[in-house]
Design a protein around this motif. Structure first.
Motif, PDB file in Angstrom:
ATOM      1  N   GLY A 137       0.780  -1.225   0.000  1.00  0.00           N
ATOM      2  CA  GLY A 137       0.000   0.000   0.000  1.00  0.00           C
ATOM      3  C   GLY A 137       0.810   1.272   0.000  1.00  0.00           C
ATOM      4  O   GLY A 137       0.232   2.366   0.041  1.00  0.00           O
ATOM      5  N   VAL A 138       2.134   1.188  -0.051  1.00  0.00           N
ATOM      6  CA  VAL A 138       2.977   2.378  -0.044  1.00  0.00           C
ATOM      7  C   VAL A 138       3.468   2.629  -1.475  1.00  0.00           C
ATOM      8  O   VAL A 138       3.909   1.709  -2.160  1.00  0.00           O
ATOM      9  CB  VAL A 138       4.170   2.220   0.916  1.00  0.00           C
ATOM     10  CG1 VAL A 138       5.070   3.440   0.848  1.00  0.00           C
ATOM     11  CG2 VAL A 138       3.664   2.006   2.338  1.00  0.00           C
ATOM     12  N   GLU A 139       3.392   3.867  -1.888  1.00  0.00           N
ATOM     13  CA  GLU A 139       3.807   4.242  -3.240  1.00  0.00           C
ATOM     14  C   GLU A 139       5.084   5.080  -3.174  1.00  0.00           C
ATOM     15  O   GLU A 139       5.193   6.006  -2.365  1.00  0.00           O
ATOM     16  CB  GLU A 139       2.702   5.037  -3.935  1.00  0.00           C
ATOM     17  CG  GLU A 139       3.022   5.382  -5.382  1.00  0.00           C
ATOM     18  CD  GLU A 139       1.900   6.149  -6.067  1.00  0.00           C
ATOM     19  OE1 GLU A 139       2.025   6.432  -7.267  1.00  0.00           O
ATOM     20  OE2 GLU A 139       0.901   6.453  -5.387  1.00  0.00           O
ATOM     21  N   LEU A 140       6.037   4.732  -4.039  1.00  0.00           N
ATOM     22  CA  LEU A 140       7.288   5.490  -4.159  1.00  0.00           C
ATOM     23  C   LEU A 140       7.238   6.299  -5.446  1.00  0.00           C
ATOM     24  O   LEU A 140       7.078   5.739  -6.538  1.00  0.00           O
ATOM     25  CB  LEU A 140       8.490   4.537  -4.173  1.00  0.00           C
ATOM     26  CG  LEU A 140       9.861   5.179  -4.367  1.00  0.00           C
ATOM     27  CD1 LEU A 140      10.226   6.060  -3.174  1.00  0.00           C
ATOM     28  CD2 LEU A 140      10.938   4.111  -4.596  1.00  0.00           C
ATOM     29  N   VAL A 141       7.375   7.601  -5.333  1.00  0.00           N
ATOM     30  CA  VAL A 141       7.300   8.499  -6.482  1.00  0.00           C
ATOM     31  C   VAL A 141       8.614   9.284  -6.567  1.00  0.00           C
ATOM     32  O   VAL A 141       8.968   9.992  -5.617  1.00  0.00           O
ATOM     33  CB  VAL A 141       6.105   9.465  -6.380  1.00  0.00           C
ATOM     34  CG1 VAL A 141       6.026  10.330  -7.634  1.00  0.00           C
ATOM     35  CG2 VAL A 141       4.810   8.697  -6.170  1.00  0.00           C
ATOM     36  N   LEU A 142       9.320   9.147  -7.680  1.00  0.00           N
ATOM     37  CA  LEU A 142      10.529   9.930  -7.919  1.00  0.00           C
ATOM     38  C   LEU A 142      10.121  11.226  -8.612  1.00  0.00           C
ATOM     39  O   LEU A 142       9.423  11.199  -9.628  1.00  0.00           O
ATOM     40  CB  LEU A 142      11.529   9.152  -8.774  1.00  0.00           C
ATOM     41  CG  LEU A 142      11.883   7.734  -8.291  1.00  0.00           C
ATOM     42  CD1 LEU A 142      12.987   7.135  -9.147  1.00  0.00           C
ATOM     43  CD2 LEU A 142      12.289   7.745  -6.833  1.00  0.00           C
ATOM     44  N   VAL A 143      10.559  12.353  -8.083  1.00  0.00           N
ATOM     45  CA  VAL A 143      10.022  13.634  -8.525  1.00  0.00           C
ATOM     46  C   VAL A 143      11.075  14.565  -9.114  1.00  0.00           C
ATOM     47  O   VAL A 143      10.732  15.668  -9.562  1.00  0.00           O
ATOM     48  CB  VAL A 143       9.312  14.349  -7.353  1.00  0.00           C
ATOM     49  CG1 VAL A 143       8.083  13.575  -6.934  1.00  0.00           C
ATOM     50  CG2 VAL A 143      10.256  14.550  -6.181  1.00  0.00           C
ATOM     51  N   ASP A 144      12.332  14.180  -9.135  1.00  0.00           N
ATOM     52  CA  ASP A 144      13.357  15.077  -9.677  1.00  0.00           C
ATOM     53  C   ASP A 144      13.318  15.040 -11.198  1.00  0.00           C
ATOM     54  O   ASP A 144      12.711  14.147 -11.809  1.00  0.00           O
ATOM     55  CB  ASP A 144      14.730  14.670  -9.161  1.00  0.00           C
ATOM     56  CG  ASP A 144      15.749  15.799  -9.275  1.00  0.00           C
ATOM     57  OD1 ASP A 144      15.364  16.891  -9.733  1.00  0.00           O
ATOM     58  OD2 ASP A 144      16.916  15.591  -8.914  1.00  0.00           O
ATOM     59  N   ARG A 145      13.994  16.002 -11.854  1.00  0.00           N
ATOM     60  CA  ARG A 145      13.990  16.080 -13.303  1.00  0.00           C
ATOM     61  C   ARG A 145      14.586  14.830 -13.899  1.00  0.00           C
ATOM     62  O   ARG A 145      15.361  14.106 -13.275  1.00  0.00           O
ATOM     63  CB  ARG A 145      14.710  17.336 -13.785  1.00  0.00           C
ATOM     64  CG  ARG A 145      16.234  17.241 -13.909  1.00  0.00           C
ATOM     65  CD  ARG A 145      16.906  17.356 -12.591  1.00  0.00           C
ATOM     66  NE  ARG A 145      18.333  17.693 -12.753  1.00  0.00           N
ATOM     67  CZ  ARG A 145      19.265  17.193 -11.979  1.00  0.00           C
ATOM     68  NH1 ARG A 145      18.968  16.335 -11.027  1.00  0.00           N
ATOM     69  NH2 ARG A 145      20.518  17.578 -12.130  1.00  0.00           N
TER      70      ARG A 145
END
Length: 916
Positions: A137-145
């Motif tokens: 249930g945990v989501e990992l989101v990479l947000v850098d360019r």
């Protein structure tokens, strides 16, 4: 914004007292307090980190177990997200990599492009990744360019000058651009020098460990966040130069997070934003979820990126990011010790060594910012008590390790190291010796005058305190090409994943099934670094098939190169074919490049179809060339290919015939201009003549006209001595300059004192002419012999060094041919030299008696002097007879009468035997 009012007021008073009320220090100190207040009051919880920091990793473990967020936003290139899942198949440390061999939209001179992001177990980003991937249930989101934007946004001077790591880091990262989360190092040189001087430390890594890491290892979460944001804000405000790239990254990350929250409807209270401490103190208008400023993200270029994981190591990370040697290993040791002291279980991906830690029940934690920073900055640092057992263990172990590596260390040295460590710590205002103090003490006490082995004491201390851990990419995480290579080499019976050299013995006559392994090893030899697959015995070339081979294989240590090879294709054969096609299609491709590609296609791929395609390209490239710089290479390679096709019994390919015709016309056209061009050396001219004369019969049979070559030679008027000699050799080969006339010219030069200093250059030209005109080999030996025989010592001795250097520089590869010809001409023994006459020696003139023909008695005396030869000749002719020796010189024997009766025969025999 009032939670830090007391701290703001105290810092303003301190700035006014030390710097004056109008100084910029007051604004800076007040500004960093505002940055801390702003970052920690944000609705989306910001977790500031420092790259590979044990304190950050410990705080991350505590916070994840306490808050249990549902979404983790991580400062990492967003297009690396698919490869993060493969970390569970790897042994840390490793590096996430994005690789582009062909670039579109970026400067071509930058290719290939490579970006890496190292991951260690003692880093906060790994703890966040492990928690997110193994917690349902945990989501990992990479947000850098994206990695494409890394090169789009990089300043031009940085893009064109990538920082390469030194050779001793094993090139695990190569020349890739490194990405790190939380680069906390002052870009203000005066400030860094001030901190190092007053902190009594040698480098920044030691200062950070002493004054930030150690105090924050046991700090509470609020204090940790406030201190990290404070430091990040301070370094950010003192940074010189442009910060446009960092600000664009912050705008990018906040834009991506707002987009994700809007698309998923996730409660921001259940999210955690992990970023570098300097980014946490951002002041861009897009900062925060409440911001309304928009940011337009530029599209990516058409460059195709490939993603994977490559091995890394502590030393490679230190070299990549400019940290002190051993700092990452010391950080790993600090991390392990802090886990034991605080009885914490770190998060670990399932599938890696150890077991992952199950998530705890969710705990609701109120988000309230309190001023813990004022109390932390006000109280003096806590002095850790001396851990005598730990220091004693270090001292004993380093002596044991030093003795194992050749040092003359004893128990007395262990005691000295123990006491010196305490002394150094005291001098540096530390109650507890740090690993850096221990290193300095060990170097002082053990390294007397020299290093007896390969490792110095400082390196031994790094090994003792944790060592240079080297990661490895698991089989499941490798690209298909790398897995295919390992599968095809399995018959060798070696574990190629080990990081050591392994010997492979291939008896291809007894075990023919190993032939595919041999072919693959030669392919890897062609594509990978030289030390990855090194042949000890055996060769692989056109028409060569070895029956026994021996290899030193080190694929485990060169796993990065094998992984990057997998970005180019599915099999090594496909990769080589693509590279060969690209090499001949490149703007700087030459005919020599294309011929080398043809040879590789035949040797490594056995593809006649590809060889014909590349050979046709070689013809076009040769016809388009305007220089002859590559003429020696072209000549050598086309000769090898023609010999291969003739020896294999196959029909000469159509492209070969076209190449010979085009080359004959091309070199005939350029010959007059290259003879006079000062920038064209004699080697190139000799290679052109070698092509024209060596391929002459084939070219004429294919329709070329010999008159074209004769006209080209007639139109050539060189001035350089080497080229003049080459022109004379060409005229000799064409038959327009007889050997006697050529000899006469050279004799005149030897007799002319004005020409003598340039004679070595003439001789160099004649030596280089041996290739296009092999008949001149005896003449070159003759010239050299005449020079040594006729020149006096006063001329020869100063002249000799010029001769040697000229031959070495201009005709070094042909000197052995000259030496062999001299050995064939000269007598083999010293005794034979006494009676030897040179073939080119001038006759001394006939004897008076011989003027009218040899007398009968002279011939009779010659026959009697060599009876064995006469008997052998008589037996060969089938004649039998007995010898009659005349009693006196005036006797008229039967032999004399016979010779008198047949004077023509006597004359012919005398001339044949070379006597008067």
């Amino acid at each position: 914004m009032n939670s830090f009012a007391a701290l703001r007021e105290r810092l303003a008073e301190a700035a006014a007292e030390f710097a004056g009320p109008a100084d910029a220090a007051a604004d800076i100190l007040a500004g960093i307090v505002d940055d801390v207040d702003r970052a920690l009051s944000e609705e989306l919880e910001i977790f500031p980190v420092c790259h590979h920091s044990p304190a950050s990793a410990l705080a991350m473990v505590r916070r994840l177990r306490e808050k249990q967020p549902a979404v983790i936003y991580l400062e990492l290139c967003e297009d690396l997200r698919p490869v993060v899942d493969e970390l569970r198949n790897c042994k840390l440390p490793v590096a996430l990599q994005a690789f582009a061999g062909d670039v579109a939209g970026h400067p071509a001179e930058l290719a290939p492009l490579s970006v890496i992001a190292p991951i260690t177990e003692s880093s906060a980003e790994y703890q966040a990744i492990a928690y997110a991937l193994d917690t349902p249930g945990v989501e990992l989101v990479l947000v850098d360019r994206s990695t494409d934007h890394v090169f789009q946004w990089a300043p031009r001077e940085e893009r064109f000058a990538p920082e390469a790591e030194p050779a001793d880091a094993e090139q695990l990262h190569g020349d890739a651009v490194g990405l790190e989360i939380g680069d906390l190092r002052p870009r203000f040189a005066e400030l860094e020098q001030f901190l190092l001087h007053h902190g009594k430390v040698r480098h920044w890594s030691e200062w950070w460990d002493q004054y930030v890491e150690q105090p924050l290892v046991g700090a509470d979460y609020d204090t940790y966040r406030q201190v990290l944001v404070l430091i990040g804000s301070l370094f950010r405000r003192l940074r010189r130069g442009s910060t446009a790239v960092d600000e664009d990254r912050e705008r990018y990350m906040w834009t991506r997070m707002r987009e994700h929250l809007a698309a998923t409807g996730t409660d921001p209270a259940r999210c955690l934003y992990v970023c570098g401490a300097a980014h946490a103190a951002s002041r861009v208008e897009q900062f925060g979820l409440a911001a309304t400023a928009e940011f337009e993200i530029s599209p990516r270029t058409e460059t195709v990126w490939h993603y994977g994981i490559v091995p890394s190591s502590h030393s490679a990370i230190e070299a990549q990011f400019g940290s002190a040697g051993g700092s990452v290993s010391i950080a790993a040791a600090t991390w392990a010790k802090a886990l034991r002291r605080n009885k914490l279980s770190p998060f670990q991906l399932a599938g890696q060594p150890g077991t992952g830690t199950a998530a705890l029940p969710a705990i609701t934690v109120p988000t309230r910012v309190t001023d813990q920073l004022t109390e932390f900055l006000s109280r003096p640092p806590a002095l850790d008590p001396l851990d005598e057992a730990e220091l004693r263990e270090w001292s004993v172990d380093i002596v044991r390790l030093a003795r194992r590596n050749g040092y003359l260390a004893s128990t007395a040295d262990a005691i000295a190291i123990y006491e010196t460590s305490i002394l150094l710590a005291g001098l540096r205002n530390r109650a507890r010796p740090t690993p850096y103090d221990f290193q300095d003490a060990a170097v002082t006490c053990l390294e007397k005058d020299r290093v007896p082995g390969r490792r110095d004491v400082r390196r031994l201390c790094e090994i003792l305190l944790g060592g240079d851990r080297i990661g490895q990419v698991g089989y499941a995480a490798l690209p298909p090409l790398a897995r295919d290579v390992l599968d095809r080499l399995e018959p060798l019976g070696l574990d190629l994943s080990k990081r050591r050299v392994q010997r492979a013995l291939l008896d291809l006559r007894a075990d023919p099934h190993l032939r595919p392994c041999s072919d693959l090893l030669w392919l890897l030899r062609r594509l990978l670094p030289a030390q990855a697959a090194r042949p000890i015995m055996g060769s692989h070339g056109l028409g060569e098939r070895a029956i026994q081979e021996s290899w030193d294989l080190d694929l485990g240590r060169h796993q990065r190169s094998l992984v990057e090879l997998g970005y180019e294709g599915v099999t090594v054969e496909q990769v080589l074919e693509q590279r060969l096609r690209r090499s001949v299609a490149a703007p700087d491709a030459t005919a020599a490049t294309a011929l080398a590609a043809v040879e590789d296609a035949l040797v490594y791929l056995g593809s006649a179809r590809l060889a014909d395609e590349l050979g046709s390209r070689a013809v076009d490239l040769l016809a388009a060339e305007r220089t002859v710089d590559d003429a020696p290479v072209v000549l050598r390679r086309i000769r090898v290919l023609l010999d291969h096709f003739r020896s294999s019994g196959t029909e000469l390919p159509h492209w070969c015939a076209r190449f010979v015709r085009a080359g004959y016309a091309h070199y005939c056209t350029l010959l007059p201009s290259t003879f006079t061009d000062e920038e064209t050396g004699p080697r190139q001219v000799a290679a052109m003549l070698g092509f024209l004369f060596g391929m002459e019969h084939l070219a004429i049979s294919l329709g070329c006209d010999r008159t074209q070559l004769e006209l080209a030679v007639a139109q050539s008027h060189p001035e350089s001595p080497e080229k003049v000699a080459l022109l004379w050799a060409a005229r000799f080969q064409l038959g327009s300059l007889p050997l006697e006339q050529l000899r006469s010219r050279c004799d005149e030069m030897l007799a002319n004192p004005l020409v003598l200093p340039a004679f070595p250059r003439y001789l160099s030209g004649f030596v280089q002419a041996i290739d296009p005109a092999p008949a001149l080999k005896p003449f070159a030996v003759e010239l050299l012999s005449k020079a040594f025989g006729r020149l006096p010592d006063r001329v020869l001795l100063p002249w000799l060094p010029t001769l040697v250097t000229t031959l070495r520089d201009q005709a070094g590869e042909l000197v052995p041919v000259l030496v062999r010809e001299a050995a064939r001409t000269m007598p083999a023994t010293r005794n034979a030299l006494n009676g030897w006459t040179a073939p080119w020696a001038e006759p001394t003139g006939p004897a008076p008696e011989a003027a009218a023909g040899p007398g009968p008695r002279a011939v009779a005396g010659l026959l009697h002097a060599y009876p064995d030869t006469t008997d052998a000749l008589a037996e060969l002719l089938g004649c039998a007879g007995t010898w009659q020796r005349p009693a006196a010189d005036n006797d008229s024997s039967a032999v004399a009468e016979l010779l008198t009766a047949y004077p023509t025969t006597a004359d012919a025999l005398t001339e044949l035997l070379g006597t008067d």
